[in-house]
Design an enzyme around this catalytic site. Structure first.
Site, PDB file in Angstrom:
ATOM      1  N   ARG A  79      36.707  43.034  42.977  1.00 34.94           N
ATOM      2  CA  ARG A  79      37.677  41.965  43.251  1.00 34.94           C
ATOM      3  C   ARG A  79      39.009  42.548  43.722  1.00 34.94           C
ATOM      4  NH1 ARG A  79      37.748  36.756  44.183  1.00 34.94           N
ATOM      5  NH2 ARG A  79      35.798  36.914  43.023  1.00 34.94           N
ATOM      6  N   ASN A 340      37.180  41.523  33.359  1.00 30.45           N
ATOM      7  CA  ASN A 340      36.296  40.433  33.026  1.00 30.45           C
ATOM      8  C   ASN A 340      35.383  40.119  34.199  1.00 30.45           C
ATOM      9  OD1 ASN A 340      35.381  38.289  31.369  1.00 30.45           O
ATOM     10  ND2 ASN A 340      37.390  38.343  30.397  1.00 30.45           N
ATOM     11  N   HIS A 342      35.270  37.927  36.593  1.00 25.72           N
ATOM     12  CA  HIS A 342      35.849  37.705  37.918  1.00 25.72           C
ATOM     13  C   HIS A 342      36.300  39.008  38.570  1.00 25.72           C
ATOM     14  CE1 HIS A 342      38.697  35.914  40.917  1.00 25.72           C
ATOM     15  NE2 HIS A 342      37.662  35.128  41.051  1.00 25.72           N
ATOM     16  N   CYS A 343      36.855  39.912  37.753  1.00 29.36           N
ATOM     17  CA  CYS A 343      37.416  41.161  38.307  1.00 29.36           C
ATOM     18  C   CYS A 343      36.356  42.059  38.912  1.00 29.36           C
ATOM     19  CB  CYS A 343      38.108  41.986  37.231  1.00 29.36           C
ATOM     20  SG  CYS A 343      39.001  41.077  36.030  1.00 29.36           S
ATOM     21  N   ILE A 344      35.109  41.906  38.479  1.00 30.98           N
ATOM     22  CA  ILE A 344      34.090  42.835  38.991  1.00 30.98           C
ATOM     23  C   ILE A 344      33.359  42.264  40.210  1.00 30.98           C
ATOM     24  CG2 ILE A 344      33.789  43.819  36.690  1.00 30.98           C
ATOM     25  CD1 ILE A 344      31.029  42.414  36.584  1.00 30.98           C
TER      26      ILE A 344
END
Ligand code: KQY
Length: 355
Positions: A79, A340, A342-344
């Site tokens: 992300r 979390n 979303h970040c990956i």
């Protein structure tokens, strides 16, 4: 820049392995990344990027229908270092915006050193997809620090975008103008801060997300003794007094955070201490929030923390996304690495032309 809730051609993820961020050599996190990748692959094609050293292991652990590509990287946050995709509404052409990446603050307060392999990830993804790209050598930004509604509105936080480790040579107005120019925006909504103790300097993707144009979820707590309360209340007041690019008042849905999640002794001891990497100390509070879910074509992949609010989060998201399947994944191991779901993940939009 389309909203994440719009149609995707696929999703990109980077495999976790560095032992100074992921406990036990990344093994527990890898198992969760496999679950996340497989859950998203139910809805859209997934590509996992992996280092030369981990290629065989990742290929072996991931299901066959997930594409695995060898690519140098410094850690696993697609992300943030991957391209931000933009679509030409008239032709449907997709291009990548390749921001400079400096590991969330460079030598001021970055989370690891070096970060040069991560900084090249966006270019490599664009080349693999044969997508032209805009490179910004003098503008640091991570994808998780912005969210858009696909209709000209962007939400971000001052804590992150005005942090001294990113673009100290630019004023707030200059930063806003760069975002407007590259992402074709009319309005930037500035929240003050992100989730309490978020090591990214308060990425917006952990505190506020667009469900659809005109509607957002906001991480919330009713506990006035929790430092998160004041932060969320401040964001709520800003959001409820704002209008978006189309002049709409925003509908704000409160998504309650779990009880504080703290690093255990065992978890702390599983992480290698390395100079230049943020340490993981026993008792440290992690920036746990359900807002950091991923919106896939027909699904919503939401972190779970073994907390009473897990079910409430799932139920609210089911209401907000009636046409998508909501899938919960126990994500403590990702949170232990500082991020979390979303970040990956970085979604790659399809070049569908908007009506
Ligand atoms: O976007 C994110 N939340 C990524 C966090 C990176 C943490 C690195 N230790």
């Amino acid at each position: 820049m389309p909203g994440e809730f719009e149609h995707h051609d696929g999703c990109w993820i980077i495999w976790p392995e560095r032992p100074d961020n992921w406990r036990n050599g990344g093994k527990p996190a890898q198992r969760v990344f496999v679950q996340v990748a497989a859950a998203i692959a139910e809805f859209e094609p997934v590509t996992v990027v992996v280092s030369r050293q981990q290629y065989r292991n990742a290929r072996n652990m991931l299901p066959d229908h997930i594409r695995v590509i060898e690519m140098s990287n410094d850690d696993s946050w697609m992300r943030d270092c991957g391209p931000t995709f933009v679509v030409n509404d008239e032709t449907g052409e997709v291009r990548g915006v390749d921001w400079s990446f400096n590991a969330w603050g460079g030598l001021v307060d970055g989370l690891y050193f070096p970060w040069d392999a991560d900084d090249q990830v966006a270019q490599k993804v664009c080349e693999i997809e044969r997508i032209d790209r805009y490179r910004l050598d003098d503008f640091v930004l991570e994808g998780g620090s912005i969210h858009v509604d696909g209709e000209g509105t962007l939400i971000t936080t001052e804590e992150c975008l005005l942090s001294p480790g990113r673009n100290p040579h630019l004023t707030k107005e200059e930063i806003e103008n760069t975002l407007k120019e590259y992402l074709n925006l009319e309005k930037v909504i500035w929240l003050k801060r992100g989730i309490y103790l978020d090591e990214t300097n308060g990425h917006v993707d952990n505190i506020c997300n667009f469900v659809r144009p005109g509607e957002v979820v906001l991480a919330w707590t009713d506990d006035k003794n929790d430092p998160q309360y004041e932060i969320s209340k401040e964001a709520y007041d800003i959001l409820t007094n704002e209008t978006d690019a189309k002049g709409r008042k925003l509908k704000v849905h409160k998504l309650h955070v779990p009880s504080p999640v703290l690093i255990t002794k065992e978890e702390s001891e599983g992480v290698d201490a390395v100079a230049g990497t943020l340490p993981r100390k026993e008792g440290d509070r992690l920036a746990a929030s359900y807002v950091n879910y991923y919106t896939a074509n027909g699904g919503v992949i939401v972190p779970q923390f073994n907390d009473p609010n897990d079910e409430k989060a799932i139920n609210l998201l089911k209401e907000l996304y009636p046409d998508r399947k909501v899938v919960g994944i126990y994500a403590r191991e990702i949170l232990l690495g500082g991020g979390n779901i979303h970040c990956i993940t970085q979604q790659q939009p399809s070049g569908k032309v908007k009506k």
